[in-house]
Design a protein around this motif. Structure first.
Motif, PDB file in Angstrom:
ATOM      1  N   GLU A 407       1.000  -1.142   0.243  1.00 41.80           N
ATOM      2  CA  GLU A 407      -0.085  -0.141   0.201  1.00 41.80           C
ATOM      3  C   GLU A 407       0.887   1.137  -0.047  1.00 41.80           C
ATOM      4  OE1 GLU A 407      -2.138  -1.088   3.614  1.00 41.80           O
ATOM      5  OE2 GLU A 407      -1.046   0.615   4.955  1.00 41.80           O
ATOM      6  N   ALA A 408       0.214   2.299  -0.323  1.00 47.65           N
ATOM      7  CA  ALA A 408       0.981   3.576  -0.372  1.00 47.65           C
ATOM      8  C   ALA A 408       0.292   4.820   0.415  1.00 47.65           C
ATOM      9  CB  ALA A 408       1.434   3.920  -1.678  1.00 47.65           C
ATOM     10  N   ILE A 409       0.870   5.831   0.856  1.00 49.57           N
ATOM     11  CA  ILE A 409       0.514   6.978   1.503  1.00 49.57           C
ATOM     12  C   ILE A 409       1.458   8.018   1.187  1.00 49.57           C
ATOM     13  CG2 ILE A 409      -0.605   5.889   3.404  1.00 49.57           C
ATOM     14  CD1 ILE A 409       1.424   6.903   5.403  1.00 49.57           C
ATOM     15  N   ALA A 410       0.970   9.286   1.277  1.00 49.78           N
ATOM     16  CA  ALA A 410       1.749  10.691   1.067  1.00 49.78           C
ATOM     17  C   ALA A 410       1.723  11.468   2.398  1.00 49.78           C
ATOM     18  CB  ALA A 410       1.369  11.228  -0.101  1.00 49.78           C
ATOM     19  N   ILE A 411       3.063  12.059   2.679  1.00 45.90           N
ATOM     20  CA  ILE A 411       3.231  12.944   3.699  1.00 45.90           C
ATOM     21  C   ILE A 411       3.682  14.099   3.436  1.00 45.90           C
ATOM     22  CG2 ILE A 411       4.135  12.998   6.187  1.00 45.90           C
ATOM     23  CD1 ILE A 411       3.920  10.012   6.640  1.00 45.90           C
ATOM     24  N   PRO A 412       3.347  15.125   3.977  1.00 49.65           N
ATOM     25  CA  PRO A 412       4.067  16.682   3.785  1.00 49.65           C
ATOM     26  C   PRO A 412       5.269  16.701   4.296  1.00 49.65           C
ATOM     27  CG  PRO A 412       2.145  16.884   5.285  1.00 49.65           C
ATOM     28  CD  PRO A 412       1.961  15.609   4.727  1.00 49.65           C
ATOM     29  N   GLN A 413       6.086  17.475   3.905  1.00 49.45           N
ATOM     30  CA  GLN A 413       7.473  17.588   4.605  1.00 49.45           C
ATOM     31  C   GLN A 413       7.667  18.059   6.140  1.00 49.45           C
ATOM     32  OE1 GLN A 413      10.350  19.796   1.984  1.00 49.45           O
ATOM     33  NE2 GLN A 413       9.158  21.671   1.992  1.00 49.45           N
ATOM     34  N   ILE A 414       6.533  18.879   6.456  1.00 45.40           N
ATOM     35  CA  ILE A 414       6.796  19.447   7.814  1.00 45.40           C
ATOM     36  C   ILE A 414       6.835  18.415   8.529  1.00 45.40           C
ATOM     37  CG2 ILE A 414       5.596  21.048   9.591  1.00 45.40           C
ATOM     38  CD1 ILE A 414       5.355  23.043   7.419  1.00 45.40           C
ATOM     39  N   GLU A 415       5.683  17.554   8.391  1.00 51.07           N
ATOM     40  CA  GLU A 415       5.458  16.343   9.609  1.00 51.07           C
ATOM     41  C   GLU A 415       6.697  15.347   9.108  1.00 51.07           C
ATOM     42  OE1 GLU A 415       2.546  12.355  10.053  1.00 51.07           O
ATOM     43  OE2 GLU A 415       1.922  14.058   8.582  1.00 51.07           O
ATOM     44  N   CYS A 416       7.447  15.374   8.145  1.00 55.81           N
ATOM     45  CA  CYS A 416       8.502  14.439   7.936  1.00 55.81           C
ATOM     46  C   CYS A 416       9.446  15.157   8.859  1.00 55.81           C
ATOM     47  CB  CYS A 416       8.946  14.426   6.414  1.00 55.81           C
ATOM     48  SG  CYS A 416       7.650  13.666   5.547  1.00 55.81           S
ATOM     49  N   PHE A 417       9.783  16.420   8.910  1.00 56.00           N
ATOM     50  CA  PHE A 417      10.941  16.819   9.504  1.00 56.00           C
ATOM     51  C   PHE A 417      10.501  16.818  11.038  1.00 56.00           C
ATOM     52  CE2 PHE A 417      12.650  18.012   5.659  1.00 56.00           C
ATOM     53  CZ  PHE A 417      14.193  18.109   5.751  1.00 56.00           C
ATOM     54  N   GLN A 418       9.374  17.079  11.529  1.00 52.46           N
ATOM     55  CA  GLN A 418       8.879  16.868  12.855  1.00 52.46           C
ATOM     56  C   GLN A 418       9.380  15.408  13.357  1.00 52.46           C
ATOM     57  OE1 GLN A 418       4.764  17.669  12.524  1.00 52.46           O
ATOM     58  NE2 GLN A 418       4.991  19.889  13.082  1.00 52.46           N
ATOM     59  N   GLY A 419       9.090  14.735  12.666  1.00 51.33           N
ATOM     60  CA  GLY A 419       9.569  13.149  12.866  1.00 51.33           C
ATOM     61  C   GLY A 419      10.777  13.035  13.072  1.00 51.33           C
ATOM     62  N   ALA A 420      11.819  13.521  11.868  1.00 55.87           N
ATOM     63  CA  ALA A 420      13.295  13.630  12.015  1.00 55.87           C
ATOM     64  C   ALA A 420      13.764  14.260  13.335  1.00 55.87           C
ATOM     65  CB  ALA A 420      13.778  14.229  10.947  1.00 55.87           C
ATOM     66  N   ALA A 441       5.803   8.190   9.008  1.00 52.66           N
ATOM     67  CA  ALA A 441       4.903   6.940   8.834  1.00 52.66           C
ATOM     68  C   ALA A 441       4.986   6.016  10.085  1.00 52.66           C
ATOM     69  CB  ALA A 441       5.050   6.510   7.685  1.00 52.66           C
ATOM     70  N   THR A 442       6.070   5.788  10.279  1.00 53.50           N
ATOM     71  CA  THR A 442       6.447   4.891  11.604  1.00 53.50           C
ATOM     72  C   THR A 442       5.750   5.468  12.918  1.00 53.50           C
ATOM     73  OG1 THR A 442       8.444   3.854  10.677  1.00 53.50           O
ATOM     74  CG2 THR A 442       8.275   3.939  12.838  1.00 53.50           C
ATOM     75  N   ILE A 443       6.077   6.940  13.039  1.00 51.65           N
ATOM     76  CA  ILE A 443       5.481   7.442  14.262  1.00 51.65           C
ATOM     77  C   ILE A 443       4.152   7.441  14.219  1.00 51.65           C
ATOM     78  CG2 ILE A 443       5.606   9.848  15.362  1.00 51.65           C
ATOM     79  CD1 ILE A 443       8.451  10.265  14.634  1.00 51.65           C
ATOM     80  N   ARG A 444       3.447   7.808  13.232  1.00 52.43           N
ATOM     81  CA  ARG A 444       2.038   7.631  12.979  1.00 52.43           C
ATOM     82  C   ARG A 444       1.462   6.389  13.607  1.00 52.43           C
ATOM     83  NH1 ARG A 444      -0.381   9.773   7.344  1.00 52.43           N
ATOM     84  NH2 ARG A 444       0.107  12.057   7.518  1.00 52.43           N
ATOM     85  N   GLU A 445       2.070   5.107  12.909  1.00 50.04           N
ATOM     86  CA  GLU A 445       1.667   3.633  13.315  1.00 50.04           C
ATOM     87  C   GLU A 445       1.928   3.590  14.824  1.00 50.04           C
ATOM     88  OE1 GLU A 445      -0.411   0.799  12.435  1.00 50.04           O
ATOM     89  OE2 GLU A 445       0.092   2.046  11.097  1.00 50.04           O
ATOM     90  N   ALA A 446       3.016   4.084  15.389  1.00 56.02           N
ATOM     91  CA  ALA A 446       3.406   3.688  16.747  1.00 56.02           C
ATOM     92  C   ALA A 446       2.350   4.643  17.633  1.00 56.02           C
ATOM     93  CB  ALA A 446       5.012   4.256  16.732  1.00 56.02           C
ATOM     94  N   LEU A 447       2.120   5.915  17.206  1.00 55.33           N
ATOM     95  CA  LEU A 447       0.992   6.381  18.155  1.00 55.33           C
ATOM     96  C   LEU A 447      -0.243   5.720  17.937  1.00 55.33           C
ATOM     97  CD1 LEU A 447       2.306  10.046  17.213  1.00 55.33           C
ATOM     98  CD2 LEU A 447       2.728   8.782  19.262  1.00 55.33           C
ATOM     99  N   LYS A 448      -0.921   5.049  16.540  1.00 58.83           N
ATOM    100  CA  LYS A 448      -1.988   4.469  17.030  1.00 58.83           C
ATOM    101  C   LYS A 448      -1.866   3.208  17.688  1.00 58.83           C
ATOM    102  CE  LYS A 448      -3.151   5.483  11.888  1.00 58.83           C
ATOM    103  NZ  LYS A 448      -3.496   4.802  10.829  1.00 58.83           N
ATOM    104  N   CYS A 449      -0.716   2.350  17.976  1.00 56.04           N
ATOM    105  CA  CYS A 449      -0.619   1.552  18.891  1.00 56.04           C
ATOM    106  C   CYS A 449      -0.426   1.874  20.159  1.00 56.04           C
ATOM    107  CB  CYS A 449       1.074   0.919  18.614  1.00 56.04           C
ATOM    108  SG  CYS A 449       1.205  -0.003  17.066  1.00 56.04           S
ATOM    109  N   ARG A 450      -0.209   3.222  20.580  1.00 57.37           N
ATOM    110  CA  ARG A 450      -0.175   3.704  22.067  1.00 57.37           C
ATOM    111  C   ARG A 450      -1.876   3.760  22.173  1.00 57.37           C
ATOM    112  NH1 ARG A 450       2.282   9.420  23.130  1.00 57.37           N
ATOM    113  NH2 ARG A 450       0.170  10.252  21.901  1.00 57.37           N
ATOM    114  N   GLU A 451      -2.726   4.188  21.112  1.00 61.00           N
ATOM    115  CA  GLU A 451      -3.987   4.286  21.283  1.00 61.00           C
ATOM    116  C   GLU A 451      -4.770   3.033  21.628  1.00 61.00           C
ATOM    117  OE1 GLU A 451      -5.532   7.282  22.148  1.00 61.00           O
ATOM    118  OE2 GLU A 451      -3.845   8.005  22.061  1.00 61.00           O
TER     119      GLU A 451
END
Length: 503
Positions: A407-420, A441-451
Motif C-alpha cells: 500500500e502507499a501513503i503521501a506525507i507533507p515535508q513539515i510532518e516528516c521533519f517533525q518526525g526527524a 509514517a512509523t511514528i504515526r503507526e506507533a502512536l496508533k499502537c499507543r491508542e
C-alpha cells in the motif's frame, strides 16, 4: 565527440565486568561479524566504523552472496518496457548503447537469484552487513507498545544505500571496457555513490545534479568532486535537452526527469560512455535486495517477525531493496506483514499518479515503462527530499502495488521533519530528508499502537544520514519551512501529454 544514437541503426530510434552497556549494544546492533569471544569494547573495521558482535553462540549474519529477483515469484509478470518510437517491446540491442550486456540481461531476467561477483562482495565488505537497530529510545519517547526496528544504510562510504547498486554497475561497465559513465542525481546520494564506485574501478564519472539540490546541497557536489566526478547543475547548457528546458524556463529548478534526459543524451553520443541509473530499473532494484536479505536474518536473530514494513519511495530502490525479500516470504505464506510505501505529498506518483506507459525522462529518450506516473514533463516543487522528486515510480513496484501486495501513503515535508527531530533527539542519528517520510509514517503507526495497545513490530528503512542536508534542518528549525504541494491542474496537464499506448 563521436555520434552514437541511443537506438540501434535498424530502429527508428541500484557481560563484561565493565558494565551492561556492551551487552545492550550487542542486542541493539545486529548484523556485524561475530568474534570468537565476546567483545569488551567496540572494534573498528577497515572502513573505520564500529562493528559490534552477536553473542558467541549466535549465527553469523553474512553478506548475501546472491541478489533476489522478485519477478520469479510473482503470479502475474510485469508488462515489458516498450520502444519509444515503435511502441513494441524493447530488444536487448536497443539498450546496448546505454548499458553493458550483463546489466541488460539482469534487467530482463526471470531467474530467482543472481550470483554477486566476488569483486563486488569485496567492496561490499567495506560496510556490509549494515546494522538493524531497535529504536528503544524512540519507543520510550512515543510511549508506545510497538517495537520499532530500523535498517541503517548510512554506514556506507557515501552515506546511503546507493553504493549497493553503484558498485556492481561500475564493475560490470569496467569489465566490458567502458571508460566513462554518466548519470543524474537528485539530492546527490546517488551521484556520490557512483563517483565513489568509479574511483575504485578507475572510470570517468560525469553527473547532472538537479538544480534545486545542486544549490541546496553543495557538500554533496564536493563529495562527488573529491571522488573525481565532473558535476553539472541540471538543466545545463551542456546538452540539447538542457538548453531546451532553459529556453522555456531560465529559472527551472530542474527535475530527475530532466537530468536523466541530459545524461542519456551524452551516453548515446559517445561510444566509450555508458549510462548508470540509481533507481527505477529492475537491475537496480535487484542489487538493493542485499538490504532485505540481511534484514530477514537479522530479524530472525532478534526473534521477531515484522507486522508492518515501511519505506520511503521516490524511484523506489531503497523501498524495493528492503521489502522485496519480505514480499517473497509473504507470497510463500511464511509471514504476512503490511508493506507500506511513503512518498512526498508534493510528488505523489503512487497515490495520485496514473498507471500507464510513460517515458522515464522528460525529453522522451528512454523506453516507455508502465508505471505510476505524474507525467514525464511534471516538474515537482523543490522540496528538500530531492531524491524523491521523480515523476514516476519503478515499474516493478508499480506492478506490485497494482497486484495488491503493498500500500502507499503521501506525507507533507513539515510532518516528516517533525518526525526527524524526534528521531534525532532520541536515537541520535540525523536522517536524510528522504527517509524522514518513512520515519513520519512509523511514528504515526506507533502512536496508533499507543491508542489501541497493540504491540506491533514495525520495521523501517533509514536509507541514509543527513549530515549534508543540514540547511534543510536549519530551515525547519527557524520556522521557515512550508508544505509544498502539487497542483491538480498541473498534474492533469502533465498527464495529458503521456503517450497513448494500448494497455
Amino acid at each position: 565527440m563521436t555520434s552514437h544514437c541511443f537506438w540501434s541503426a535498424t530502429s527508428p530510434l541500484p557481560s563484561s565486568p565493565l558494565s551492561n552497556t556492551h551487552t545492550k549494544v550487542e542486542e541493539k546492533w545486529r548484523g556485524y561479524f561475530p568474534l570468537k569471544r565476546k567483545p569488551l569494547h567496540l572494534r573498528l573495521s577497515n572502513a573505520g566504523r564500529a562493528r559490534a558482535a552477536l553473542n558467541a553462540d549466535s549465527k553469523a549474519i553474512e553478506i548475501p552472496r546472491r541478489w533476489y529477483n522478485l519477478i520469479a515469484d510473482l503470479p502475474v509478470k510485469p508488462p515489458p518496457p516498450l520502444h519509444p518510437k515503435t511502441f513494441e517491446p524493447i530488444k536487448p540491442e536497443d539498450l546496448s548503447p546505454l548499458f553493458p550486456d550483463e546489466l541488460i540481461k539482469q534487467e530482463a531476467s526471470s531467474e530467482r537469484f543472481i550470483d554477486i561477483p566476488d569483486e563486488v562482495i569485496d567492496v561490499y565488505k567495506l560496510w556490509r552487513p549494515t546494522p538493524l537497530i531497535r529504536a528503544k529510545r524512540l519507543e520510550k519517547l512515543l510511549d508506545t507498545p510497538a517495537r520499532i526496528y530500523y535498517k541503517y544504510e548510512g554506514v556506507s562510504p557515501a552515506g546511503s544505500h546507493k553504493p549497493n547498486t553503484a558498485v556492481p554497475q561500475v564493475w560490470y561497465n569496467a569489465k566490458e571496457g567502458v571508460k566513462n559513465v554518466v548519470t543524474e542525481t537528485g539530492a546527490g546520494q546517488w551521484g556520490c555513490a557512483l563517483a565513489f564506485a568509479c574511483s575504485l574501478f578507475d572510470l570517468g564519472c560525469e553527473v547532472w545534479q538537479v538544480r534545486a539540490s545542486f544549490d541546496q546541497k553543495p557538500y554533496r557536489r564536493l563529495m562527488m568532486q573529491t571522488w573525481g566526478a565532473k558535476v553539472h547543475p541540471s538543466p545545463s547548457t551542456v546538452t540539447g535537452a538542457g538548453r531546451d528546458i532553459l529556453q522555456m524556463d531560465p529559472s527551472s529548478p530542474g527535475s530527475l526527469g530532466i537530468a536523466i534526459s541530459e545524461a542519456v543524451e551524452v551516453a548515446a553520443m559517445n561510444l566509450d560512455t555508458k549510462y548508470c541509473l540509481g533507481s527505477v530499473l529492475n537491475h537496480v532494484l535487484l542489487h538493493q535486495t542485499v538490504i532485505g536479505e540481511e534484514c530477514i536474518k537479522q530479524m530472525e536473530a532478534f526473534g521477531e517477525t515484522p507486522d508492518l514494513i515501511i519505506g520511503c519511495t521516490g524511484g523506489g530502490s531503497n523501498f524495493a531493496g528492503l521489502s522485496f525479500p519480505f514480499i517473497r516470504e509473504k507470497l510463500h505464506g511464511r509471514i504476512n506483514p503490511v508493506i507500506r510505501a511513503v512518498e512526498p505529498a508534493a510528488c505523489p506518483s503512487l497515490t495520485k499518479g496514473m498507471y500507464a506507459y510513460d517515458y522515464g525522462d522528460t525529453a522522451g529518450l528512454t523506453p516507455l515503462m508502465k508505471m505510476h506516473t505524474l507525467g514525464h514533463d511534471f516538474i515537482p516543487d523543490p522540496i528538500h527530499a530531492g531524491g524523491l522528486r521523480y515523476h514516476g515510480m519503478a515499474p516493478l513496484i508499480s506492478h506490485v502495488y497494482e497486484q495488491g501486495f503493498m500500500e502507499a501513503i503521501a506525507i507533507p515535508q513539515i510532518e516528516c521533519f517533525q518526525g526527524a527531530i524526534k528521531f534525532a533527539r532520541s536515537e541520535g542519528l540525523i536522517p536524510a530528508p528522504e527517509p524522514t517520510h518513512a520515519i513520519a509514517a512509523t511514528i504515526r503507526e506507533a502512536l496508533k499502537c499507543r491508542e489501541t495497545g497493540e504491540a506491533k513490530v514495525i520495521l523501517t528503512a533509514l536509507c541514509g544520514h543527513g549530515h549534508f542536508d543540514l540547511p534543510a534542518y536549519e530551515k525547519y528549525l527557524q520556522g521557515n519551512m512550508v508544505d509544498l504541494s502539487f497542483s491538480e491542474e498541473k498534474i492533469q496537464g502533465s498527464l495529458a501529454n503521456i503517450p497513448q499506448v494500448a494497455a
